[in-house]
Write a protein that holds these residues in place. Structure first.
Motif: not given
Length: 201
Positions: A176-201
């Motif tokens: 039901x997310x407005x852009x489900x594909x992009x949301x899934x990609x963002x989530x897998x970026x977190x799985x790929x890089x870990x929070x330290x590679x995702x968070x800006x602070x």
């Protein structure tokens, strides 16, 4: 990375072919009725009658009404594990699982005849949404084992179980997310890089 080729399965005998044909006839009859009238409006007795079998025979092939819709779970499990074991050289496991999620989980079988109607049926039926997600989560142990094998880690390594769990849960989290594909990609970026590679602070 690539699994060794396995010996081709022996051809099915007459008895096995008959069982497979009966199972397919039941599943086809169920889906046709569900699409025509709605999942909640169709009884198991009506499905058995439409497939010209008894309800006893129906239950020999399917555990319940929801299972009639998802009659290709074994095939889906194979696709899931192959996404890890047969990924192209250089593709990481999270990237391979992201591609699998986008293809098999988020879009569904839209490229198959009747695929869009099937996806609409599932998405409009809470019982089917819940059953489908529970079925995917049942693959956690198998997926974790494949991840461990491909990564050279112990079979019971918690990181493998965690990655398997979150990879299977992620597509469901963004239904039901407005852009489900992009949301899934963002989530897998977190799985790929870990929070330290995702968070800006």
């Amino acid at each position: 990375m690539h699994a060794e080729s396995e010996t081709a399965p022996a051809p099915m005998g007459r008895r096995e072919r008959k069982k497979a044909a009966t199972r397919q006839a039941i599943a086809d009859a169920a889906l046709r009725l569900f699409l025509e009238r709605g999942y909640d409006e169709v009884s198991l007795r009506e499905i058995a009658d439409a497939a010209d079998v008894s309800t006893t025979t129906l239950f020999k092939h399917f555990s319940g009404k929801e299972a009639l819709v998802f009659d290709r779970q074994d095939e889906m499990r194979i696709h899931l594990l192959d996404a890890v074991r047969e990924r192209p050289e250089g593709r990481t496991i999270p990237a391979a699982l992201c591609e699998h999620a986008l293809r098999y989980r988020l879009r569904g079988p839209h490229d198959e005849p009747g695929g869009a109607a099937f996806v609409a049926l599932v998405n409009s039926t809470p019982a089917l949404v819940a059953y489908q997600q529970a079925a995917w989560m049942d693959y956690t142990a198998d997926l974790a084992a494949a991840i461990a094998e491909e990564s050279g880690l112990d079979a019971d390594d918690p990181a493998c179980t965690a990655l398997a769990h979150f990879a299977l849960e992620t597509p469901h989290a963004f239904r039901g997310h407005p852009d489900g594909a992009e949301a899934v990609r963002r989530a897998f970026e977190l799985l790929e890089n870990g929070w330290q590679g995702t968070a800006k602070a």
